[in-house]
Design an enzyme around this catalytic site. Structure first.
Site, PDB file in Angstrom:
ATOM      1  N   HIS A   1      -8.805   1.009  -2.637  1.00  0.00           N
ATOM      2  CA  HIS A   1      -9.392   1.568  -1.531  1.00  0.00           C
ATOM      3  C   HIS A   1     -10.422   2.767  -1.596  1.00  0.00           C
ATOM      4  CE1 HIS A   1      -6.038  -0.019   1.239  1.00  0.00           C
ATOM      5  NE2 HIS A   1      -6.643  -1.058   0.542  1.00  0.00           N
TER       6      HIS A   1
ATOM      7  N   TYR B   1     -13.260   1.360   3.201  1.00  0.00           N
ATOM      8  CA  TYR B   1     -12.339   2.552   3.432  1.00  0.00           C
ATOM      9  C   TYR B   1     -13.303   3.692   2.835  1.00  0.00           C
ATOM     10  CZ  TYR B   1      -8.370  -0.483   3.514  1.00  0.00           C
ATOM     11  OH  TYR B   1      -7.292  -1.207   3.970  1.00  0.00           O
TER      12      TYR B   1
ATOM     13  N   CYS C   1      -5.278  -5.952  -4.386  1.00  0.00           N
ATOM     14  CA  CYS C   1      -5.906  -5.683  -3.190  1.00  0.00           C
ATOM     15  C   CYS C   1      -6.752  -6.900  -2.966  1.00  0.00           C
ATOM     16  CB  CYS C   1      -6.542  -4.415  -3.263  1.00  0.00           C
ATOM     17  SG  CYS C   1      -7.224  -4.080  -1.744  1.00  0.00           S
TER      18      CYS C   1
ATOM     19  N   ASN D   1       0.963  -1.251  -0.135  1.00  0.00           N
ATOM     20  CA  ASN D   1       0.054  -0.017  -0.014  1.00  0.00           C
ATOM     21  C   ASN D   1       0.995   1.251   0.149  1.00  0.00           C
ATOM     22  OD1 ASN D   1      -2.631  -1.063  -0.091  1.00  0.00           O
ATOM     23  ND2 ASN D   1      -2.284  -1.808   2.025  1.00  0.00           N
TER      24      ASN D   1
ATOM     25  N   ARG E   1      -4.372   1.539  15.495  1.00  0.00           N
ATOM     26  CA  ARG E   1      -4.206   0.137  14.892  1.00  0.00           C
ATOM     27  C   ARG E   1      -2.952  -0.430  14.915  1.00  0.00           C
ATOM     28  NH1 ARG E   1      -5.813  -5.074  14.275  1.00  0.00           N
ATOM     29  NH2 ARG E   1      -5.409  -5.920  12.099  1.00  0.00           N
TER      30      ARG E   1
END
Length: 427
Positions: A194, A250, A164, A144, A270
């Site tokens: 995303h 997303y 992805c 990413n 996270r």
């Protein structure tokens, strides 16, 4: 067939290895080379990977290397799964933007931009080494932000394609809700990495099936399973009903930006959770008796990555001509975008690469947001390739999650300060 995994010291690698072992009859792989500068982690991941393969009765051999040129020689594909700066850099990406009232996230917004700036030069350097020894190898990018990284590779004329796991994850979830095999479900998946929507969910028929030929069952899903789908995406059910589509989770960062900022300000990043999980996983991998993918690895994210990656590699190598959702060059698929933009759509996969399938026109609200983010991504890549504070500010001004002069300037200074060790032009 030989494949190389750059970033093979990742705690996520056993997910890929488990998939290789389970799918060995369909995608026979003779050798896997894990490339990573962290030799101690590479040794650990090599050992547990070999044990997993042996448990399945696979003859595939795993080894590790710090030399991507040596590893890539003779490989059919090189998979990229890098995280420049590790979880420490990710935690910074998820926190300092919040101080400016912006979302803290590792793939979009200012944090995602920081990741792109750190990552693009490294990926291009690796790709050049691969091309020098093996110009026929496919580079499959799972790193990413996939759209920006893949466009950097394609712009430099590398034999590359982006991947992805969002689409395959939704395909599997929809199949479960509908009670059909995943292979019978196809998605009208459209957008940028995303930043995607499922506009239709089609089920191929079988004898006695209640579904017609390629019938779109998205209305059924949104009628019979609305609350389950909305809960999975953490989006309001009323929003899904209004749109008549299923957005990627997303899209939360765009549709509910201020709410998520408030939640993040009061929560644990996270990255901290993942770092703690990685410590636990590494301790488990060190156990010489462990010969299977740990259940807690599912908490790491990236579900079904192995199936998606192996399916893509198999189609690229064997010229299968099937349709998969990938990140590839736009051409004239989305006519409102430049032809060299990288988009995420269903495409026919052959040994020549990915050819996007024809798509129905895009709704104005989707097209507008896609265009907006595409403009940012083009500027972000320019900044990653050429540096300068001015390019960073312009890219941030173009991002719909930033877009204000004072905020863009403040974020630019923080971004550069937080990442100066990875940005030679910033010193």
């Amino acid at each position: 067939m030989k494949i190389v995994v750059v970033g093979g010291g990742s705690t996520y690698t056993p997910e890929l290895i488990d998939g290789i072992a389970r799918l060995q009859a369909d995608v026979p792989i003779s050798e896997i080379v894990l490339v990573d500068p962290a030799q101690d982690r590479s040794e650990l991941l090599t050992a547990v990977s070999q044990r997993i393969l042996s448990r399945y009765g696979s003859s595939t051999k795993v080894r590790h290397s710090t030399d991507v040129s040596e590893a890539a020689d003779g490989a059919a594909a090189v998979l990229m799964q890098l995280r420049i700066g590790g979880q420490a850099a990710r935690e910074r990406d998820e926190t300092w933007p919040l101080e400016c009232g912006c979302i803290g996230q590792e793939t979009t917004g200012a944090g995602g931009f920081a990741k792109a700036l750190r990552t693009v030069p490294v990926v291009l350097d690796i790709a050049e080494k691969v091309r020098a020894v093996n110009p026929d190898a496919w580079i499959v990018d799972f790193t990413n932000p996939v759209g920006i990284v893949t466009r950097a590779l394609l712009q430099a004329e590398h034999k590359a394609i982006g991947l992805c796991n969002v689409a395959i994850g939704l395909q599997r979830r929809f199949a479960g809700l509908l009670g059909v095999e995943p292979e019978r479900v196809s998605l009208d998946h459209v957008g940028l990495n995303h930043l995607t929507w499922e506009r239709a969910v089609r089920v191929l028929p079988e004898a006695g099936s209640p579904f017609g030929v390629g019938e779109d069952v998205l209305p059924v899903l949104l009628s019979d399973h609305l609350d389950e789908v909305a809960e999975h995406l953490d989006l309001p059910a009323e929003l899904l009903k209004l749109l008549g589509t299923v957005p990627s989770y997303y899209l939360n960062y765009f549709y509910r930006h201020d709410r998520l900022v408030d939640e993040q300000l009061g929560g644990v990043p996270r990255a901290k959770e993942v770092a703690a999980l990685e410590d636990e996983l590494l301790a488990m991998y060190a156990d010489p008796a462990l010969d299977r993918k740990p259940e807690i690895l599912a908490k790491r994210g990236g579900a079904f990555y192995s199936e998606a990656a192996l399916g893509l590699v198999a189609s690229l190598v064997t010229d299968r001509g099937d349709v998969q959702v990938v990140n590839t060059v736009n051409g004239d698929t989305l006519p409102f975008l430049p032809s060299d933009m990288v988009i995420e759509v269903p495409a026919t996969i052959t040994s020549g690469g990915a050819a996007p399938v024809a798509l129905d026109p895009i709704a104005p609200d989707m097209a507008g947001l896609i265009s907006h983010v595409a403009g940012y991504e083009r500027l972000a890549l320019e900044a990653a390739l050429h540096g300068s504070r001015d390019r960073v500010v312009r890219a941030l001004l173009a991002h719909p999650l930033v877009g204000q002069w004072e905020t863009a300037n403040t974020l630019a200074d923080r971004l550069i300060g937080e990442n100066k060790d990875y940005l030679p032009w910033a010193t």
